[in-house]
Design a protein around this motif. Structure first.
Motif, PDB file in Angstrom:
ATOM      1  N   GLY A   1     -47.959 -41.878  51.392  1.00 27.07           N
ATOM      2  CA  GLY A   1     -48.759 -40.746  51.840  1.00 27.07           C
ATOM      3  C   GLY A   1     -49.540 -40.994  53.108  1.00 27.07           C
ATOM      4  O   GLY A   1     -49.584 -42.101  53.646  1.00 27.07           O
ATOM      5  N   SER A   2     -50.192 -39.931  53.568  1.00 29.87           N
ATOM      6  CA  SER A   2     -50.957 -40.049  54.804  1.00 29.87           C
ATOM      7  C   SER A   2     -52.220 -40.884  54.578  1.00 29.87           C
ATOM      8  O   SER A   2     -52.812 -41.387  55.515  1.00 29.87           O
ATOM      9  CB  SER A   2     -51.332 -38.663  55.312  1.00 29.87           C
ATOM     10  N   LEU A   3     -52.637 -41.017  53.322  1.00 29.04           N
ATOM     11  CA  LEU A   3     -53.803 -41.853  53.034  1.00 29.04           C
ATOM     12  C   LEU A   3     -53.458 -43.338  53.042  1.00 29.04           C
ATOM     13  O   LEU A   3     -54.340 -44.171  52.933  1.00 29.04           O
ATOM     14  CB  LEU A   3     -54.375 -41.494  51.655  1.00 29.04           C
ATOM     15  N   ALA A   4     -52.155 -43.653  53.110  1.00 31.74           N
ATOM     16  CA  ALA A   4     -51.683 -45.041  53.117  1.00 31.74           C
ATOM     17  C   ALA A   4     -52.155 -45.810  51.893  1.00 31.74           C
ATOM     18  O   ALA A   4     -52.675 -46.918  51.985  1.00 31.74           O
ATOM     19  CB  ALA A   4     -52.107 -45.759  54.398  1.00 31.74           C
ATOM     20  N   LEU A   5     -52.021 -45.209  50.717  1.00 29.48           N
ATOM     21  CA  LEU A   5     -52.388 -45.899  49.493  1.00 29.48           C
ATOM     22  C   LEU A   5     -51.282 -46.877  49.128  1.00 29.48           C
ATOM     23  O   LEU A   5     -50.109 -46.620  49.377  1.00 29.48           O
ATOM     24  CB  LEU A   5     -52.565 -44.896  48.354  1.00 29.48           C
ATOM     25  N   VAL A   6     -51.679 -48.012  48.510  1.00 31.61           N
ATOM     26  CA  VAL A   6     -50.682 -49.015  48.160  1.00 31.61           C
ATOM     27  C   VAL A   6     -50.477 -49.033  46.650  1.00 31.61           C
ATOM     28  O   VAL A   6     -51.409 -48.830  45.880  1.00 31.61           O
ATOM     29  CB  VAL A   6     -51.108 -50.400  48.676  1.00 31.61           C
TER      30      VAL A   6
ATOM     31  N   GLU B   1     -44.693 -36.147  50.801  1.00 26.66           N
ATOM     32  CA  GLU B   1     -45.252 -37.132  51.727  1.00 26.66           C
ATOM     33  C   GLU B   1     -44.410 -38.405  51.663  1.00 26.66           C
ATOM     34  O   GLU B   1     -43.715 -38.656  50.690  1.00 26.66           O
ATOM     35  CB  GLU B   1     -46.706 -37.440  51.373  1.00 26.66           C
ATOM     36  N   GLN B   2     -44.555 -39.226  52.720  1.00 25.74           N
ATOM     37  CA  GLN B   2     -43.635 -40.351  52.806  1.00 25.74           C
ATOM     38  C   GLN B   2     -44.038 -41.547  51.941  1.00 25.74           C
ATOM     39  O   GLN B   2     -45.203 -41.712  51.587  1.00 25.74           O
ATOM     40  CB  GLN B   2     -43.493 -40.799  54.249  1.00 25.74           C
ATOM     41  N   ALA B   3     -43.038 -42.339  51.614  1.00 23.77           N
ATOM     42  CA  ALA B   3     -43.257 -43.572  50.857  1.00 23.77           C
ATOM     43  C   ALA B   3     -42.484 -44.673  51.559  1.00 23.77           C
ATOM     44  O   ALA B   3     -41.363 -44.462  52.005  1.00 23.77           O
ATOM     45  CB  ALA B   3     -42.753 -43.417  49.425  1.00 23.77           C
ATOM     46  N   GLU B   4     -43.099 -45.842  51.646  1.00 25.59           N
ATOM     47  CA  GLU B   4     -42.487 -46.918  52.416  1.00 25.59           C
ATOM     48  C   GLU B   4     -42.555 -48.224  51.634  1.00 25.59           C
ATOM     49  O   GLU B   4     -43.622 -48.606  51.152  1.00 25.59           O
ATOM     50  CB  GLU B   4     -43.287 -47.050  53.732  1.00 25.59           C
ATOM     51  N   ALA B   5     -41.405 -48.886  51.494  1.00 21.48           N
ATOM     52  CA  ALA B   5     -41.381 -50.160  50.783  1.00 21.48           C
ATOM     53  C   ALA B   5     -41.881 -51.255  51.708  1.00 21.48           C
ATOM     54  O   ALA B   5     -41.549 -51.280  52.895  1.00 21.48           O
ATOM     55  CB  ALA B   5     -39.962 -50.465  50.319  1.00 21.48           C
ATOM     56  N   LEU B   6     -42.705 -52.165  51.180  1.00 19.61           N
ATOM     57  CA  LEU B   6     -43.325 -53.169  52.042  1.00 19.61           C
ATOM     58  C   LEU B   6     -42.620 -54.523  51.978  1.00 19.61           C
ATOM     59  O   LEU B   6     -42.952 -55.434  52.722  1.00 19.61           O
ATOM     60  CB  LEU B   6     -44.803 -53.339  51.689  1.00 19.61           C
ATOM     61  N   GLY B   7     -41.665 -54.669  51.064  1.00 22.81           N
ATOM     62  CA  GLY B   7     -40.835 -55.868  51.087  1.00 22.81           C
ATOM     63  C   GLY B   7     -41.420 -57.096  50.413  1.00 22.81           C
ATOM     64  O   GLY B   7     -40.837 -58.172  50.503  1.00 22.81           O
TER      65      GLY B   7
END
Lengths: 593, 467
Positions: free
Chosen positions: A28-33, A59-65
């Motif tokens: 999300g735009s809040l960049a919650l982890v 909203e987007q979701a991004e894997a951090l690896g």
């Protein structure tokens, strides 16, 4: 890059192909982890460490690896971190009195410089392996922080920085793996919290952990590397016991995990610790302490993570050859966090809504305690003390009963004792310790040879008195013989003069092993002396009226642990008192004249 | 999107509206629900996906028909307008005036789900509040920033006690800097009137904000009401520097509303049908009490929890006790014996008492006197049980003293008038007066110097002859 499909409290469903279970995800735009806890086709279930209000589907979701990891290096001690190891004072600087969301703050201060001393016996070209010390940093006056090669690395030392001032990120060494690339090492490394750190082998734990609390050390001992649980209903004093252990125990490092507990009590720890001195080193307690805090109103998923963050940091200090104590208050809140997440995932509940994996999660968590030979051959230990908050004080509920199967020392707190303000409210019939034999060796070598005998005698006296009390409750005191009434008094003397210990009493808050033994010994001495007098015909009323009895109940707060000689002298006073009575009774005729 | 109205409700039950096919709605946003008569209800998004959005409707879902229900998603969280004008007003759970006066207008609005306070920003509560009630001041002292619930049962005078605390709780020298936030959830009309009249007659009404949801109001509104009330309390405390006392009655009604919604959502039940997150949810409410460093005001909380069937192990009092810093427990047997306030001191506890009393706060001997009272009264109750079995005549002389102590303790120390406002010094002298019924050797929790200074042993009547 994926997208959010559904938001259900702290649990999200995201479309994110190829993520791994356990992987960190930013949403999300809040960049919650958050962390992936399930996969199905291209969808992943993610539990988010912060409140999810304001997130929207799409909203987007991004894997951090990488999985949830902690930073391990100088700067941890004296710190206070949230459930995912963000420093709370840095959060306060960034967002004020209240916790803002989406703050990505490193656990260790990036600007601070540390004085690094390379290990004198290491030379370039040496073969090094995980767990070896590359050098050290004097982190606080009492703790020398060893800079370790991360556990799963091995190879040839290419480079080692000279002594000097470094930030935690600056490279201090390079290691050439046989096949792989050259690894650059800094003062800190990361380690995933759900993976136990490796060691060479487990060692038997046989040295008692001295907490300075009589009922714990003398009656239900715990050892360095042991596992203990403190269950009790609310108000029975779990938190005070945990605070007392954190304050006074003779470990080198204490990690306090406030897991889903009260904010105000955590502040009590924060405000009082810096003012207290470690009785074993004379240094401020905060120098050896680290706090992981997730209060009950903070997000529930981070609460689940907080105990793993704590235990991983504990293992890291263990790997430096230190004795570490981790206090988790309360493991029930952690279990409830598991239950809450399981419930939102609609997993089949087994007992009281808890998921079927509760027992195995608890077991593998507690198993991370232990005394080990580290990868570098030192001895270190992690002692784990978890408090348990059973609903309604019912010890048969799932968290208490599963915990009871795993731990070795069980400090059961009783509502009845707490209601009568008998603190610590450790119930001597319900509690147990599997470390009595192991501890006995230490006590007998370092304190007194008769430790085990005295301890057993006191426990027998207490249980005898309990049976007598039952009779009294049925038929009254008059039904008891003189000896039985004296037994009740002896047990009461042990309860009030030995077992009860006030955390608030400046003198009695910490009690050295020597003083512990002496107090017990004196109480039993009075009991035995009285018994012999009863045998020679002295009426029990006369003994019960002795001012000595209320005086003996005050020994604990009258004599400091350093005033052992004065306390020992009390024995003469006791003997004198009883001898006078004996004389009176053996010369009745003269007295009458 | 804000302007669009959706008529896609697929189900309505237990205060929840299930909306289909509304994409991109943010969790926690407000919704305006318009029924077929054109009346607006307040909603909150509690779950969201592109297929299904769950809206909690605070006025309930009764009377909604799916075909003629229109929902607008307002793209903002639930907020309360805040200004000094709050004081003296009466609102419902969503902040609508109930006193016939116009709504509060203010440029300052805050979301009612306040973000958690950083533990590192909290200040430890340590200022003793004198409530004038001996059982509380003497043995379960309240301090500023504490949350101390009253555990009660139906028919017990918890409301009268709460009102007395509101009237009497003051810190000397700071009379002007207090406010009261009163949050009523599911209370009866007569109880609501009792509080209103009590505030009026004691002249504090101008310093009180009331948030009221009556027993016949929609239960779902009870879920938002304490959050609205606490948002007001935090504003009064941290923006206006007031010491705020929050009285919340009855938290049991709140928890029951939570269970109702959880059941409608199909949440997995844990104990007695309450959802597994009852603890976290209650903590979100209770943990808003406290003090913040470098702020002058404070939020002190007195929630009233009525224990279903007087059962202290019921999930609501049980979980409350695990979150709050102690509890004041009322007992039916004391009430039956006309002891007011019927405080059962043994199961009662104040966790923050230790640092708020004694030298510099109340009096040097206070902690030890309290500890002695607890120990002696615990012993005295054992003796009373024994006497009930074997008869008082069979007791030893020492035990008969304890019996006399128990009676004096309850009738002299605990019992007091509803308008009787005792100073802490009066409370402590009564404590010594009743402790004087016991011989000095029995008092091992007070110091010998204190015994010399305050203890005036009174032999039992008739004892002179016995001796």
């Amino acid at each position: 890059m994926g997208e959010i499909l559904e938001i259900n409290g702290p649990i999200l469903t995201v479309r994110l192909p190829q993520v791994v279970i356990g992987e960190q995800v930013r949403v999300g735009s809040l960049a919650l982890v958050g962390e992936v806890i399930g996969r199905e086709d291209d969808r992943a279930t993610v539990q988010v460490y912060e409140a999810t209000e304001g997130l929207r589907p799409g909203e987007q979701a991004e894997a951090l690896g990488h999985p949830l990891s902690v930073e391990l290096g100088p700067g941890l001690l004296g710190g206070i971190f949230d459930g995912v190891q963000r420093p709370l004072d840095a959060i306060q600087k960034a967002s004020g009195d209240r916790m803002a969301r989406g703050l990505a703050l490193p656990a260790l201060d990036r600007a601070r410089k540390w004085r690094f001393e390379p290990a004198p016996d290491l030379h370039i070209g040496a073969r090094v392996h995980g767990g070896m010390a590359l050098g050290s940093v004097q982190e606080t006056a009492s703790i020398t922080h060893k800079i370790l090669v991360p556990p799963n690395l091995r190879g040839k030392l290419v480079d080692l920085a000279p002594a000097g001032e470094y930030t935690v990120e600056q490279a201090i060494a390079r290691i050439q793996d046989r096949h792989g690339p050259v690894a650059k090492l800094a003062l800190f490394h990361r380690w995933p919290v759900r993976t136990p750190r490796p060691f060479r082998r487990r060692d038997p734990a046989d040295e008692p952990l001295i907490t300075g609390q009589r009922v714990l050390d003398t009656f239900f001992p715990l050892v360095k590397g042991g596992k203990a649980a403190v269950p009790g209903p609310f108000g029975a004093g779990k938190t005070v016991i945990q605070h007392q252990i954190a304050r006074w125990c003779d470990a080198r490092i204490v990690i306090y995990v406030g897991c889903g507990e009260r904010g105000n009590e955590l502040v009590d720890v924060l405000e009082s610790m810096p003012k207290l001195t470690d009785p074993h080193t004379g240094r401020p307690l905060m120098e050896r302490t680290l706090i992981v805090a997730n209060t009950s109103n903070m997000p529930v998923v981070a609460r689940e993570a907080s105990v793993y963050v704590g235990i991983t940091i504990a293992e890291y200090f263990r790997d430096q050859g230190l004795d570490v104590v981790i206090v988790a208050d309360s493991t029930s809140r952690w279990a409830e966090a598991l239950r809450e997440v399981a419930g939102r995932l609609r997993q089949m509940p087994v007992e009281e809504g808890y998921p079927a994996y509760l027992a195995s999660h608890l077991a593998s968590f507690y198993e991370r305690a232990g005394r080990v030979e580290t990868l570098s051959g030192d001895t270190g230990s992690v002692t784990l003390i978890g408090s348990v908050s059973p609903p309604g004080g019912d010890f048969s509920e799932p968290v208490t009963s599963h915990t009871k199967e795993i731990i070795q020392t069980f400090w059961a707190l009783s509502k009845q004792l707490a209601d009568a303000r008998h603190y610590p409210a450790v119930d001597w019939t319900e509690s147990f310790s599997g470390y009595v034999a192991a501890s006995a060796r230490w006590w007998e070598t370092n304190v007194d040879k008769s430790w085990a005998a005295r301890r057993a005698e006191a426990l027998a006296l207490l249980s005898q008195a309990e049976e007598l009390a039952r009779i009294v409750n049925l038929v009254g005191m008059e039904a008891l013989s003189a000896a039985q009434r004296w037994t009740l008094e002896g047990a009461s003397l042990i309860r009030e003069g030995v077992l009860q210990q006030s955390a608030l009493d400046e003198v009695d808050s910490y009690c050295s092993p020597g003083k512990q033994f002496l107090l017990l010994d004196l109480a039993l001495f009075i009991y035995h002396e009285g018994m012999t007098l009863l045998d020679s015909g002295v009426p029990v009323q006369q003994l019960l009226g002795l001012p000595l009895l209320s005086k003996a109940r005050r020994y604990k707060s009258r004599y400091r642990s350093e005033e052992m000689e004065a306390l020992k002298a009390c024995r003469d006073e006791i003997r004198g008192t009883f001898d006078r009575i004996r004389t009176e009774y053996t010369k009745p005729v003269e007295r009458a004249r | 999107m804000k302007e669009m109205e959706f008529r896609t409700a697929s189900a309505a039950r237990g205060g929840l509206l299930f909306m289909k096919g509304v994409p991109g709605v943010a969790l926690g946003d407000r919704a305006a629900v318009r029924d077929h008569r054109g009346r607006l209800r307040n909603g909150l998004v509690i779950r969201s996906s592109n297929d299904l959005v769950l809206v909690e409707v605070f006025e309930g879902t009764d009377g909604l028909d799916l075909e003629r229900t229109w929902v607008r998603f307002l793209e903002e969280p639930f907020e309360l307008p805040l200004s000094r004008e709050l004081l003296g007003r009466v609102f419902n759970g969503v902040g609508r005036p109930l006193d016939g006066r116009p709504p509060l207008l203010s440029p300052l609005k805050r979301p009612v789900n306040g973000a958690p306070v950083n533990p590192a920003a909290r200040a430890y509560p340590r200022e003793f509040i004198q409530t004038g009630i001996s059982a509380i001041d003497g043995m379960n002292s309240l301090v500023r920033g504490q949350k101390l619930p009253v555990f009660s049962g139906s028919g017990l005078p918890h409301n009268r006690l709460a009102a007395q605390i509101v009237r009497q709780a003051r810190l000397p020298g700071e009379e002007g800097r207090f406010a009261v936030v009163f949050a009523a959830m599911g209370v009866s009309h007569s109880d609501a009137r009792f509080f209103q009249e009590d505030f009026e007659s004691s002249g504090v009404l101008g310093q009180v904000v009331m948030f009221v949801n009556l027993a016949d109001d929609p239960p779902i509104e009870r879920l938002i009401l304490p959050r609205t009330a606490l948002t007001a309390a935090e504003y009064l405390a941290y923006d206006l520097d007031l010491h705020v006392l929050v009285v919340m009655t009855d938290m049991t009604n709140y928890a029951e509303a939570l269970r109702e919604v959880a059941t409608a959502k199909g949440d997995v039940p844990s104990r007695k049908g309450y959802p597994g997150y009852l603890y976290s949810d209650l903590a979100e409410v209770y943990e808003r009490a406290g003090r913040i460093r470098e702020r002058r005001g404070s939020v002190t909380m007195i929630p009233v929890v009525s224990m279903p069937s007087d059962d202290i192990t019921h999930p609501i009092p049980d979980l409350t006790g695990y979150i709050t810093e102690g509890q004041v427990v009322l007992a039916r047997d004391l009430n039956a014996r006309h002891v007011y306030p019927p405080v059962a001191v043994l199961p009662s506890l104040s966790r923050l008492m230790k640092d708020g009393i004694g030298r510099n706060y109340t009096r040097d001997d206070h902690p030890r006197v309290a500890s002695q009272l607890f120990a002696s009264y615990a012993r005295a109750l054992e003796v009373r049980n024994l006497a009930a079995i074997i008869g008082a005549e069979e007791l030893t002389e020492g035990d008969r003293r304890y019996l006399a102590f128990a009676d004096a303790f309850e009738n002299r120390f605990v019992s007091q008038g509803e308008t009787e406002d005792r100073t802490i010094f009066e409370t402590l002298s009564i404590a010594w007066e009743v402790l004087s019924l016991l011989p000095a050797e029995e008092l091992i929790r007070v110091s010998e110097e204190e015994i010399a200074g305050h203890h005036r042993f009174q032999p039992l009547s008739g004892e002179v002859h016995a001796a």
